[in-house]
Design a protein around this motif. Structure first.
Motif, PDB file in Angstrom:
ATOM      1  N   SER A   6       0.849  -1.013   0.205  1.00 14.07           N
ATOM      2  CA  SER A   6      -0.001  -0.029   0.087  1.00 14.07           C
ATOM      3  C   SER A   6       0.837   1.251   0.004  1.00 14.07           C
ATOM      4  O   SER A   6       1.996   1.113   0.473  1.00 14.07           O
ATOM      5  CB  SER A   6      -0.941   0.160   1.150  1.00 14.07           C
ATOM      6  OG  SER A   6      -0.383  -0.019   2.376  1.00 14.07           O
ATOM      7  N   HIS A   8       1.050   5.442   1.048  1.00 15.02           N
ATOM      8  CA  HIS A   8       0.600   6.631   1.644  1.00 15.02           C
ATOM      9  C   HIS A   8       1.110   7.910   0.950  1.00 15.02           C
ATOM     10  O   HIS A   8       2.328   8.110   1.061  1.00 15.02           O
ATOM     11  CB  HIS A   8       1.154   6.466   3.049  1.00 15.02           C
ATOM     12  CG  HIS A   8       0.322   7.432   4.109  1.00 15.02           C
ATOM     13  ND1 HIS A   8       1.010   8.793   4.373  1.00 15.02           N
ATOM     14  CD2 HIS A   8      -0.878   7.565   4.486  1.00 15.02           C
ATOM     15  CE1 HIS A   8       0.233   9.271   5.361  1.00 15.02           C
ATOM     16  NE2 HIS A   8      -0.853   8.600   5.376  1.00 15.02           N
ATOM     17  N   HIS A   9       0.284   8.705   0.530  1.00 18.00           N
ATOM     18  CA  HIS A   9       0.581  10.024  -0.223  1.00 18.00           C
ATOM     19  C   HIS A   9       1.331   9.429  -1.593  1.00 18.00           C
ATOM     20  O   HIS A   9       2.202  10.027  -2.059  1.00 18.00           O
ATOM     21  CB  HIS A   9       1.668  11.003   0.640  1.00 18.00           C
ATOM     22  CG  HIS A   9       0.746  11.485   1.814  1.00 18.00           C
ATOM     23  ND1 HIS A   9      -0.146  12.223   1.780  1.00 18.00           N
ATOM     24  CD2 HIS A   9       1.276  11.470   3.077  1.00 18.00           C
ATOM     25  CE1 HIS A   9      -0.597  12.694   3.041  1.00 18.00           C
ATOM     26  NE2 HIS A   9       0.252  12.001   3.718  1.00 18.00           N
ATOM     27  N   ILE A  40       4.346  -0.865   3.297  1.00 23.19           N
ATOM     28  CA  ILE A  40       3.983   0.327   3.269  1.00 23.19           C
ATOM     29  C   ILE A  40       4.978   1.383   2.558  1.00 23.19           C
ATOM     30  O   ILE A  40       5.844   1.429   3.373  1.00 23.19           O
ATOM     31  CB  ILE A  40       3.456   0.943   4.728  1.00 23.19           C
ATOM     32  CG1 ILE A  40       2.213  -0.074   5.293  1.00 23.19           C
ATOM     33  CG2 ILE A  40       2.776   2.481   4.622  1.00 23.19           C
ATOM     34  CD1 ILE A  40       1.977   0.163   6.669  1.00 23.19           C
ATOM     35  N   THR A  42       5.901   5.407   1.737  1.00 24.25           N
ATOM     36  CA  THR A  42       5.438   6.535   2.026  1.00 24.25           C
ATOM     37  C   THR A  42       6.183   7.834   1.347  1.00 24.25           C
ATOM     38  O   THR A  42       7.525   7.377   1.497  1.00 24.25           O
ATOM     39  CB  THR A  42       5.345   6.675   3.494  1.00 24.25           C
ATOM     40  OG1 THR A  42       4.576   5.551   4.282  1.00 24.25           O
ATOM     41  CG2 THR A  42       4.699   8.259   3.919  1.00 24.25           C
ATOM     42  N   ASP A  44       6.929  11.714   2.123  1.00 25.70           N
ATOM     43  CA  ASP A  44       6.875  12.897   3.054  1.00 25.70           C
ATOM     44  C   ASP A  44       7.331  13.983   2.421  1.00 25.70           C
ATOM     45  O   ASP A  44       8.500  14.144   1.936  1.00 25.70           O
ATOM     46  CB  ASP A  44       7.267  12.640   4.437  1.00 25.70           C
ATOM     47  CG  ASP A  44       6.983  11.438   5.196  1.00 25.70           C
ATOM     48  OD1 ASP A  44       5.519  11.254   5.136  1.00 25.70           O
ATOM     49  OD2 ASP A  44       7.517  10.980   6.032  1.00 25.70           O
TER      50      ASP A  44
END
Length: 121
Positions: A6, A8-9, A40, A42, A44
Motif C-alpha cells: 500500500s 501513503h501519499h 507500506i 510513504t 513525506d
C-alpha cells in the motif's frame, strides 16, 4: 502467503509493485515459512526541496513478527535497504530457530550401555 503493498501519499504503480515482489523473492528463498507480508510505501513532503521516501514492512512468521523501516531520497533505494535489513533479520531468526532445535537434541540423555551382570559359575 499474503502480500499487501500500500502507498501513503503515493500511488503504487505496477512497476513499483513488481519491484517489491522481485526483491521479496530473496527473503522467501532463505525462509519459506512466511505467513503474511505488509509493505507500506510513504512519501513525506517536508519542504519543496527535500522529499523523504520511506518504506516499511511487517513480516509475520510463525511465532514472530519482524518490523523494518528504511528512509531515503529515492523510493527504490529505500526498498533496497529495507530488503537488506529484512533479509538479515530473517536469517538471524532462522539460525536461532535451527540452533534451538539442535540444542534440544544435544541435551537428550544418552542411552546408558547395559551393564553385564556377572553370572554365577
Amino acid at each position: 502467503m499474503n502480500l499487501t503493498i500500500s502507498g501513503h501519499h503515493l500511488e503504487v504503480t505496477p512497476a513499483i509493485r513488481e519491484y517489491v515482489q522481485s526483491k521479496l523473492e530473496r527473503v522467501r528463498r532463505h525462509f519459506d515459512q512466511v505467513i503474511d507480508i505488509a509493505v507500506i510505501l510513504t512519501v513525506d513532503n517536508l519542504t519543496e526541496k527535500e522529499k523523504r521516501q520511506k518504506a516499511e514492512i511487517n513480516l509475520r512468521l510463525s511465532g514472530k513478527t519482524v518490523y523494518v523501516e528504511s528512509l531515503s531520497h529515492d523510493l527504490y533505494a529505500a526498498i533496497d535497504t529495507l530488503i537488506d535489513k529484512l533479509d538479515r533479520q530473517v536469517m538471524k531468526y532462522k539460525n536461532k530457530v535451527q540452533d534451538h532445535n539442535h540444542q534440544a537434541i544435544k541435551h537428550l540423555p544418552e542411552e546408558m550401555p547395559e551393564e553385564e551382570t556377572p553370572s554365577a559359575a
